[in-house]
Design an enzyme around this catalytic site. Structure first.
Site, PDB file in Angstrom:
ATOM      1  N   LYS A   6      -4.700   5.368  -9.348  1.00  0.00           N
ATOM      2  CA  LYS A   6      -3.993   4.854  -8.619  1.00  0.00           C
ATOM      3  C   LYS A   6      -2.442   5.139  -8.461  1.00  0.00           C
ATOM      4  O   LYS A   6      -1.987   4.869  -7.384  1.00  0.00           O
ATOM      5  CB  LYS A   6      -3.635   3.389  -9.217  1.00  0.00           C
ATOM      6  CG  LYS A   6      -5.065   2.522  -9.420  1.00  0.00           C
ATOM      7  CD  LYS A   6      -4.855   1.141 -10.103  1.00  0.00           C
ATOM      8  CE  LYS A   6      -6.139   0.357 -10.123  1.00  0.00           C
ATOM      9  NZ  LYS A   6      -5.771  -0.871 -10.788  1.00  0.00           N
ATOM     10  N   ARG A   7      -1.871   5.920  -9.371  1.00  0.00           N
ATOM     11  CA  ARG A   7      -0.762   6.387  -9.192  1.00  0.00           C
ATOM     12  C   ARG A   7      -0.407   7.490  -8.386  1.00  0.00           C
ATOM     13  O   ARG A   7       0.577   7.691  -8.050  1.00  0.00           O
ATOM     14  CB  ARG A   7      -0.231   6.711 -10.812  1.00  0.00           C
ATOM     15  CG  ARG A   7      -0.086   5.500 -11.819  1.00  0.00           C
ATOM     16  CD  ARG A   7       0.391   5.938 -13.105  1.00  0.00           C
ATOM     17  NE  ARG A   7       0.455   4.658 -14.126  1.00  0.00           N
ATOM     18  CZ  ARG A   7       0.990   4.810 -15.128  1.00  0.00           C
ATOM     19  NH1 ARG A   7       1.117   5.989 -15.724  1.00  0.00           N
ATOM     20  NH2 ARG A   7       1.240   3.742 -15.958  1.00  0.00           N
TER      21      ARG A   7
END
Length: 279
Positions: free
Chosen positions: A246-247
């Protein structure tokens, strides 16, 4: 009956790595549960939780109701921490990340575990009077597990990985945090409490979390919780050989759906093209 679960955090949209984890868990269990790990209220958002349900349904998955949400489990986590506290197995840690980094730099080196340098134990042996004074003055603190003491109490442990017995190395992650001021429980504690509550018998997850199983098995023993079996699966990597995250703003299932991809396309891409036939 094998009971599995998929336990995402609503801190972003699901990507291909999540899809593989969810499909792998659903394929492995006669009962498939969904848990929303929304204990980090600062990062979790309602729209991401709603998207989890939509994306999993698009893949053709269904799960038992009601869905367990960690934000509704605060009392259970506090009870577990109280049990550890009564046995003298946790201690308050007032260190900031800078304090820890400075101590490691000052020492010139630090013991390393599976995930990097271990906590150097700055607060482990603080006198009780100092602990009380700092807490009374409002200094933020976390609670850490005294792993060395816990190991003596728990004795030798093992867990089953794909049916193979693996000896536990409890010190591999050091004195882990079990709770923070802003969170009633940290990941490791919440996971073992919730898996036991939901009756999970097989924990499926990425192989990058294999090291976490050692300390979680220790917590299970300390809290008198049943030990599930484990199956750590391969990670799904992007074209650069890096796992989806996600990052890193990895391509999401919603992006793929919007671009015209079908669930069948996802199954084939993940090497699970027989998924529908096996369910």
């Amino acid at each position: 009956m094998i009971v599995t679960r998929f336990a995402p955090s609503p801190t972003g949209y699901l990507h291909l790595g999540h899809a593989y984890a969810a499909l792998y868990a659903a394929k492995a269990g006669a009962r498939f549960l969904l848990r929303i790990e929304d204990i980090d209220r600062a990062r979790c958002r309602p729209e991401f939780e709603a998207a989890i349900y939509e994306d999993l349904a698009w893949l053709g998955l269904d799960w038992e109701q009601p869905v367990l949400r960690q934000s509704e489990r605060t009392s259970a986590y506090r009870a577990a921490i109280q049990r550890l506290t009564e046995r003298g197995l946790v201690y308050p840690c007032f260190c900031t990340r800078k304090d820890i980094a400075d101590e490691i730099a000052r020492a010139g080196a630090a013991p390393h575990g599976a995930e990097g340098p271990l906590y150097p134990g700055l607060c482990r042996d603080l006198p009780e009077e100092i602990r009380r004074e700092r807490i009374a003055s409002g200094i933020p603190h976390a609670l850490r597990l005294n792993v060395a003491k816990a190991v003596v109490i728990a004795g030798p442990l093992s867990f089953q990985e794909h049916g193979e017995e693996i000896a536990v190395d409890p010190v591999s992650l050091g004195d882990i945090v079990v709770a923070r001021k802003e969170m009633p429980a940290a990941y490791h504690l919440a996971v073992v409490v919730d898996d036991a509550y939901q009756g999970v018998t097989l924990v499926t997850r990425g192989e990058d979390l294999l090291s976490a199983t050692h300390v979680q098995r220790l917590l299970q023993a300390l809290l008198g919780l049943p030990a599930p079996q484990y199956a750590h699966h391969r990670l799904i990597l992007d074209e650069h050989g890096k796992k989806f995250s996600k990052r890193d703003s990895s391509v999401t299932l919603r992006d793929l759906h919007a671009s015209g991809a079908t669930p069948r396309d996802i199954f084939v891409r993940l090497g699970l093209d027989d998924f529908r036939r096996t369910r």
